[in-house]
Design a protein around this motif. Structure first.
Motif, short mmCIF file in Angstrom:
data_model
loop_
_atom_site.label_atom_id
_atom_site.label_comp_id
_atom_site.label_asym_id
_atom_site.label_seq_id
_atom_site.Cartn_x
_atom_site.Cartn_y
_atom_site.Cartn_z
N ASP A 1 -31.15 36.79 4.09
CA ASP A 1 -30.88 37.41 2.79
C ASP A 1 -30.37 38.83 2.94
O ASP A 1 -29.88 39.42 1.97
N ARG B 1 -30.15 43.19 0.34
CA ARG B 1 -31.39 42.60 0.85
C ARG B 1 -31.78 41.33 0.09
O ARG B 1 -32.83 40.74 0.36
N ASP B 2 -30.94 40.93 -0.85
CA ASP B 2 -31.28 39.76 -1.68
C ASP B 2 -30.13 38.75 -1.72
O ASP B 2 -29.87 38.14 -2.74
N LYS C 1 -27.11 39.67 -4.34
CA LYS C 1 -27.29 39.91 -5.78
C LYS C 1 -27.18 41.39 -6.13
O LYS C 1 -26.67 41.77 -7.19
#
Length: 329
Positions: A95, A109-110, A113
């Motif tokens: 991620d 980190r996502d 997103k």
């Protein structure tokens, strides 16, 4: 003769992204959501799933496929107006994604997103204009360590996952010793870091604190130097490395330089057709380590299915190639 069952991804300037799902025999040009005449400068397969691939563009941001290139989606990002020159995925946490842009870069980190801008402190007084982050590597030994190569500003290193950055010592006396083109990290009992530049290949055995250069033979006595671009370490054999080489950029001839003893000795690969320009980029995949792909800047694609011992040139030729990836089907 090609025998494998794999896909080849070719990112170009002006011809978008082209994919062959039959080892280079037939090709499909991606037309949606990336335009068919777009510039694709970066390709990165996910370390945990080779059928997930990220593509970085000029002025269109990032794209991602989950199905080995059949369909693509745009990845929302705040850098869709910039050139994306490199993409990295954290092998410990997929991620976490890095995008090397012109200039500096961004981190998510996502899974894409949301994004943070990387304040790397790159020198903007660059001999080629705005500097480019041509390579980013998340260290598989410790994902808090991130390496970045800048064209033209040498090597940068983060020890906190990208929050802050250190400018590593100069790779040589000329600013263009730090004109970073390719990067690779060898892990294991004898770790080493490698960079390529217009001068050759630089090696560090002390985590980037000092560097030794290897200069390849000139193609002609009139050449200023023997130019190098991309490089890969063979996924199952860290002593075997491949470097894209040529007379200059874009050049009129090139070579794939090969070492099987960790850089102590090198020889040119026996390519069936002389490259028409510098060999710009190479690709390998841990799922099929004996498949090596190489591309000249001006559109030739070469493939080896036996770990670089023998090579074939694909019939299909492109305009200007900037990125390569290979994936198992």
């Amino acid at each position: 003769m090609k025998m494998g069952n794999y896909s080849i991804f070719v990112g170009t300037v002006g011809q978008g992204l082209n994919i062959s799902s039959d080892s280079g025999d037939t090709w499909t040009k991606i037309r949606n959501p990336m335009p068919s005449e777009s510039n694709i400068r970066a390709l990165r397969t996910y370390p945990d799933n080779p059928h997930r691939v990220l593509a970085g563009s000029d002025g269109l941001g990032l794209f991602r496929t989950e199905d080995n290139g059949l369909t693509w989606d745009s990845v929302d990002s705040p850098f869709s107006d910039l050139q994306v020159w490199s993409v990295a995925v954290d092998p410990g946490n997929p991620d976490t994604i890095f995008a090397g842009t012109r200039p500096e870069g961004f981190r998510s980190r996502d899974g894409g997103k949301s994004w943070d801008k990387l304040d790397m402190g790159v020198n903007m007084d660059c001999p080629i204009g705005t500097p480019r982050t041509t390579n980013i590597i998340v260290d598989p030994r410790d994902s808090r360590t991130v390496w970045a190569g800048i064209e033209v500003d040498g090597m940068y290193k983060s020890l906190d996952g990208g929050d802050s950055w250190l400018h590593l010592p100069d790779l040589g006396p000329d600013p263009f010793h730090g004109d970073i083109h390719g990067m690779a990290l060898r892990t294991g009992d004898n770790p080493a870091f490698y960079c390529t530049s217009p001068f050759g290949i630089a090696t560090s055995n002390d985590e980037g604190e000092s560097w030794d250069y290897h200069y390849f033979p000139k193609f002609s006595e009139a050449d200023a130097r023997s130019y190098c671009r991309g490089m890969v370490i063979k996924a199952d054999d860290p002593s075997t490395m491949f470097v894209g080489n040529g007379d200059f950029i874009p050049g009129v001839t090139g070579a794939v330089q090969v070492t099987r003893d960790g850089g102590q000795s090198w020889e040119k690969a026996d390519l069936p057709v002389e490259p028409n320009s510098v060999v710009y980029w190479l690709a390998n995949n841990p799922e099929m380590p004996n498949v090596i792909a190489a591309a000249s800047l001006f559109g030739y694609v070469y493939v080896s299915e036996d770990g670089g011992n023998s090579w074939s040139k694909l019939q299909k030729e492109f305009g200007e190639i900037r990125a390569l990836a290979v994936t198992p089907n």
